[in-house]
Write a protein that holds these residues in place. Structure first.
Motif, PDB file in Angstrom:
ATOM      1  N   GLY A  24      -5.877  -3.320  -6.480  1.00 41.85           N
ATOM      2  CA  GLY A  24      -4.486  -3.491  -6.091  1.00 41.85           C
ATOM      3  C   GLY A  24      -4.302  -3.252  -4.602  1.00 41.85           C
ATOM      4  O   GLY A  24      -5.153  -2.646  -3.939  1.00 41.85           O
ATOM      5  N   ALA A  25      -3.199  -3.743  -4.075  1.00 40.81           N
ATOM      6  CA  ALA A  25      -2.870  -3.546  -2.665  1.00 40.81           C
ATOM      7  C   ALA A  25      -1.409  -3.900  -2.460  1.00 40.81           C
ATOM      8  O   ALA A  25      -0.809  -4.599  -3.283  1.00 40.81           O
ATOM      9  CB  ALA A  25      -3.744  -4.423  -1.778  1.00 40.81           C
ATOM     10  N   THR A  26      -0.860  -3.420  -1.370  1.00 37.08           N
ATOM     11  CA  THR A  26       0.478  -3.847  -0.960  1.00 37.08           C
ATOM     12  C   THR A  26       0.371  -4.596   0.358  1.00 37.08           C
ATOM     13  O   THR A  26      -0.230  -4.118   1.317  1.00 37.08           O
ATOM     14  CB  THR A  26       1.426  -2.641  -0.809  1.00 37.08           C
ATOM     15  OG1 THR A  26       1.720  -2.117  -2.107  1.00 37.08           O
ATOM     16  CG2 THR A  26       2.738  -3.056  -0.139  1.00 37.08           C
ATOM     17  N   ILE A  27       0.941  -5.784   0.360  1.00 35.87           N
ATOM     18  CA  ILE A  27       1.054  -6.583   1.584  1.00 35.87           C
ATOM     19  C   ILE A  27       2.503  -6.473   2.023  1.00 35.87           C
ATOM     20  O   ILE A  27       3.414  -6.922   1.314  1.00 35.87           O
ATOM     21  CB  ILE A  27       0.668  -8.049   1.321  1.00 35.87           C
ATOM     22  CG1 ILE A  27      -0.767  -8.115   0.799  1.00 35.87           C
ATOM     23  CG2 ILE A  27       0.833  -8.878   2.592  1.00 35.87           C
ATOM     24  CD1 ILE A  27      -1.123  -9.442   0.193  1.00 35.87           C
ATOM     25  N   TRP A  28       2.728  -5.856   3.163  1.00 32.29           N
ATOM     26  CA  TRP A  28       4.081  -5.529   3.629  1.00 32.29           C
ATOM     27  C   TRP A  28       4.467  -6.464   4.774  1.00 32.29           C
ATOM     28  O   TRP A  28       4.062  -6.275   5.908  1.00 32.29           O
ATOM     29  CB  TRP A  28       4.122  -4.068   4.078  1.00 32.29           C
ATOM     30  CG  TRP A  28       5.500  -3.555   4.304  1.00 32.29           C
ATOM     31  CD1 TRP A  28       6.299  -3.788   5.391  1.00 32.29           C
ATOM     32  CD2 TRP A  28       6.266  -2.731   3.425  1.00 32.29           C
ATOM     33  NE1 TRP A  28       7.505  -3.154   5.233  1.00 32.29           N
ATOM     34  CE2 TRP A  28       7.515  -2.497   4.042  1.00 32.29           C
ATOM     35  CE3 TRP A  28       6.010  -2.154   2.172  1.00 32.29           C
ATOM     36  CZ2 TRP A  28       8.504  -1.710   3.449  1.00 32.29           C
ATOM     37  CZ3 TRP A  28       6.993  -1.377   1.586  1.00 32.29           C
ATOM     38  CH2 TRP A  28       8.224  -1.163   2.226  1.00 32.29           C
ATOM     39  N   LEU A  29       5.254  -7.504   4.458  1.00 33.20           N
ATOM     40  CA  LEU A  29       5.711  -8.437   5.479  1.00 33.20           C
ATOM     41  C   LEU A  29       6.982  -7.908   6.120  1.00 33.20           C
ATOM     42  O   LEU A  29       7.961  -7.612   5.421  1.00 33.20           O
ATOM     43  CB  LEU A  29       5.970  -9.822   4.873  1.00 33.20           C
ATOM     44  CG  LEU A  29       4.735 -10.664   4.566  1.00 33.20           C
ATOM     45  CD1 LEU A  29       4.089 -10.217   3.264  1.00 33.20           C
ATOM     46  CD2 LEU A  29       5.105 -12.137   4.464  1.00 33.20           C
ATOM     47  N   THR A  30       6.969  -7.779   7.436  1.00 32.13           N
ATOM     48  CA  THR A  30       8.123  -7.296   8.184  1.00 32.13           C
ATOM     49  C   THR A  30       8.408  -8.248   9.342  1.00 32.13           C
ATOM     50  O   THR A  30       7.484  -8.829   9.917  1.00 32.13           O
ATOM     51  CB  THR A  30       7.899  -5.866   8.719  1.00 32.13           C
ATOM     52  OG1 THR A  30       9.010  -5.478   9.537  1.00 32.13           O
ATOM     53  CG2 THR A  30       6.625  -5.751   9.544  1.00 32.13           C
ATOM     54  N   GLY A  31       9.669  -8.413   9.662  1.00 32.79           N
ATOM     55  CA  GLY A  31      10.052  -9.285  10.770  1.00 32.79           C
ATOM     56  C   GLY A  31      11.532  -9.591  10.704  1.00 32.79           C
ATOM     57  O   GLY A  31      12.219  -9.233   9.741  1.00 32.79           O
ATOM     58  N   LEU A  32      12.018 -10.254  11.722  1.00 28.01           N
ATOM     59  CA  LEU A  32      13.433 -10.611  11.790  1.00 28.01           C
ATOM     60  C   LEU A  32      13.844 -11.528  10.648  1.00 28.01           C
ATOM     61  O   LEU A  32      13.003 -12.205  10.055  1.00 28.01           O
ATOM     62  CB  LEU A  32      13.728 -11.311  13.124  1.00 28.01           C
ATOM     63  CG  LEU A  32      13.603 -10.496  14.403  1.00 28.01           C
ATOM     64  CD1 LEU A  32      13.766 -11.415  15.617  1.00 28.01           C
ATOM     65  CD2 LEU A  32      14.637  -9.376  14.440  1.00 28.01           C
ATOM     66  N   SER A  95      -1.255  -0.414 -10.306  1.00 27.33           N
ATOM     67  CA  SER A  95      -1.524  -1.153 -11.547  1.00 27.33           C
ATOM     68  C   SER A  95      -2.585  -2.235 -11.333  1.00 27.33           C
ATOM     69  O   SER A  95      -2.895  -2.986 -12.251  1.00 27.33           O
ATOM     70  CB  SER A  95      -0.237  -1.791 -12.073  1.00 27.33           C
ATOM     71  OG  SER A  95       0.072  -2.964 -11.348  1.00 27.33           O
ATOM     72  N   CYS A  96      -3.146  -2.304 -10.119  1.00 25.22           N
ATOM     73  CA  CYS A  96      -4.157  -3.291  -9.743  1.00 25.22           C
ATOM     74  C   CYS A  96      -3.565  -4.678  -9.575  1.00 25.22           C
ATOM     75  O   CYS A  96      -4.246  -5.694  -9.779  1.00 25.22           O
ATOM     76  CB  CYS A  96      -5.333  -3.302 -10.720  1.00 25.22           C
ATOM     77  SG  CYS A  96      -6.218  -1.743 -10.736  1.00 25.22           S
ATOM     78  N   SER A  97      -2.313  -4.742  -9.191  1.00 27.25           N
ATOM     79  CA  SER A  97      -1.688  -5.989  -8.787  1.00 27.25           C
ATOM     80  C   SER A  97      -1.572  -6.002  -7.261  1.00 27.25           C
ATOM     81  O   SER A  97      -1.647  -4.959  -6.621  1.00 27.25           O
ATOM     82  CB  SER A  97      -0.294  -6.129  -9.395  1.00 27.25           C
ATOM     83  OG  SER A  97      -0.360  -6.308 -10.790  1.00 27.25           O
ATOM     84  N   ILE A  98      -1.377  -7.177  -6.715  1.00 28.10           N
ATOM     85  CA  ILE A  98      -1.117  -7.295  -5.288  1.00 28.10           C
ATOM     86  C   ILE A  98       0.389  -7.431  -5.120  1.00 28.10           C
ATOM     87  O   ILE A  98       0.983  -8.423  -5.541  1.00 28.10           O
ATOM     88  CB  ILE A  98      -1.857  -8.490  -4.677  1.00 28.10           C
ATOM     89  CG1 ILE A  98      -3.367  -8.262  -4.792  1.00 28.10           C
ATOM     90  CG2 ILE A  98      -1.457  -8.675  -3.213  1.00 28.10           C
ATOM     91  CD1 ILE A  98      -4.210  -9.452  -4.416  1.00 28.10           C
ATOM     92  N   ALA A  99       0.998  -6.396  -4.580  1.00 28.64           N
ATOM     93  CA  ALA A  99       2.436  -6.400  -4.329  1.00 28.64           C
ATOM     94  C   ALA A  99       2.676  -7.032  -2.958  1.00 28.64           C
ATOM     95  O   ALA A  99       2.051  -6.635  -1.974  1.00 28.64           O
ATOM     96  CB  ALA A  99       2.991  -4.975  -4.359  1.00 28.64           C
ATOM     97  N   ILE A 100       3.558  -8.024  -2.932  1.00 29.34           N
ATOM     98  CA  ILE A 100       3.887  -8.699  -1.675  1.00 29.34           C
ATOM     99  C   ILE A 100       5.348  -8.390  -1.373  1.00 29.34           C
ATOM    100  O   ILE A 100       6.245  -8.882  -2.050  1.00 29.34           O
ATOM    101  CB  ILE A 100       3.692 -10.221  -1.796  1.00 29.34           C
ATOM    102  CG1 ILE A 100       2.291 -10.549  -2.323  1.00 29.34           C
ATOM    103  CG2 ILE A 100       3.943 -10.899  -0.456  1.00 29.34           C
ATOM    104  CD1 ILE A 100       2.136 -11.986  -2.801  1.00 29.34           C
ATOM    105  N   THR A 101       5.587  -7.527  -0.406  1.00 33.69           N
ATOM    106  CA  THR A 101       6.967  -7.179  -0.077  1.00 33.69           C
ATOM    107  C   THR A 101       7.434  -7.990   1.120  1.00 33.69           C
ATOM    108  O   THR A 101       6.689  -8.196   2.069  1.00 33.69           O
ATOM    109  CB  THR A 101       7.128  -5.675   0.229  1.00 33.69           C
ATOM    110  OG1 THR A 101       6.626  -5.402   1.529  1.00 33.69           O
ATOM    111  CG2 THR A 101       6.419  -4.814  -0.798  1.00 33.69           C
ATOM    112  N   SER A 102       8.668  -8.453   1.031  1.00 28.78           N
ATOM    113  CA  SER A 102       9.235  -9.297   2.082  1.00 28.78           C
ATOM    114  C   SER A 102      10.617  -8.763   2.453  1.00 28.78           C
ATOM    115  O   SER A 102      11.616  -9.142   1.855  1.00 28.78           O
ATOM    116  CB  SER A 102       9.322 -10.741   1.571  1.00 28.78           C
ATOM    117  OG  SER A 102      10.028 -11.538   2.474  1.00 28.78           O
TER     118      SER A 102
END
Length: 198
Positions: A24-32, A95-102
């Motif tokens: 699992g991992a979290t990909i944290w997208l940040t920006g305007l 939970s071994c999912s890849i969370a993609i936050t936007s």
């Protein structure tokens, strides 16, 4: 804060990885606003799912209309919004999912707290700076938010009347005035492959 609680041990994270055959991992997208975060997140989620990887996107649509519907856009509410998202994304990663936050997530301190939360749980946290010049974001303005902010209709709008603190050392830096959505999502996917996360 609750004090009369006890942690109930269950599967170890290593056991969960072996059962699900994925880290699992979290990909944290940040920006305007209008930088391309949500569109990239959608493309990446589809790419991962087509590769039979467990992935789930967290954004304003499924968070602000549900879990965080009690929050507004004051500084305190924005901080609490990101705190909750940090906790939820950590659960998905565990939970071994890849969370993609936007999420715009404009404050460095909030993003650093999200990173520390994952670090404490020994879970990968990948900060992605979806970078676009303000004038390009304003030209895109798909929801007309910048126009309303300039007219004073929307108060505390990030990039206009509220600050955005850009990441100092993100794992990935996407300049979306130079890259397409497909190219941007592939940059993230290739990073995951290089780090043995897919």
């Amino acid at each position: 804060m609750a004090t009369n609680i006890t942690w109930h041990a269950n599967l170890t994270h290593s056991e969960r990885i072996s059962f699900r055959n994925q880290k699992g991992a979290t990909i944290w997208l940040t920006g305007l606003s209008a930088s391309g975060k949500s569109t990239i997140a959608c493309a990446l989620e589809q790419l991962l799912l087509k590769e039979n990887k467990h992935a789930y996107r967290l954004d304003g649509d499924n968070i602000r209309f549900g879990l965080n519907k009690d929050l507004g856009f004051s500084e305190n509410d924005r901080v609490e919004n990101i705190r909750r998202i940090s906790e939820v994304s950590k659960l998905f990663a565990d939970s071994c999912s890849i969370a993609i936050t936007s999420f715009i997530s404009p404050y460095k301190d909030d993003r650093n707290k999200a990173r520390e939360l994952h670090k404490e749980a020994n879970l990968p946290f990948i900060e992605v700076f979806v970078d676009v010049p303000l004038n390009v974001a304003e030209e895109r303005d798909p929801k007309g938010l910048y126009k309303k902010a300039r007219e004073g209709i929307i108060k505390d709008f990030t990039g206009i009347s509220a600050p955005y603190e850009a990441p100092d050392q993100p794992e990935i830096h996407l300049k979306t005035d130079q890259l397409s959505i497909e190219e941007s999502s592939l940059v993230i996917y290739n990073y995951l492959k290089e780090h043995n996360l897919v």
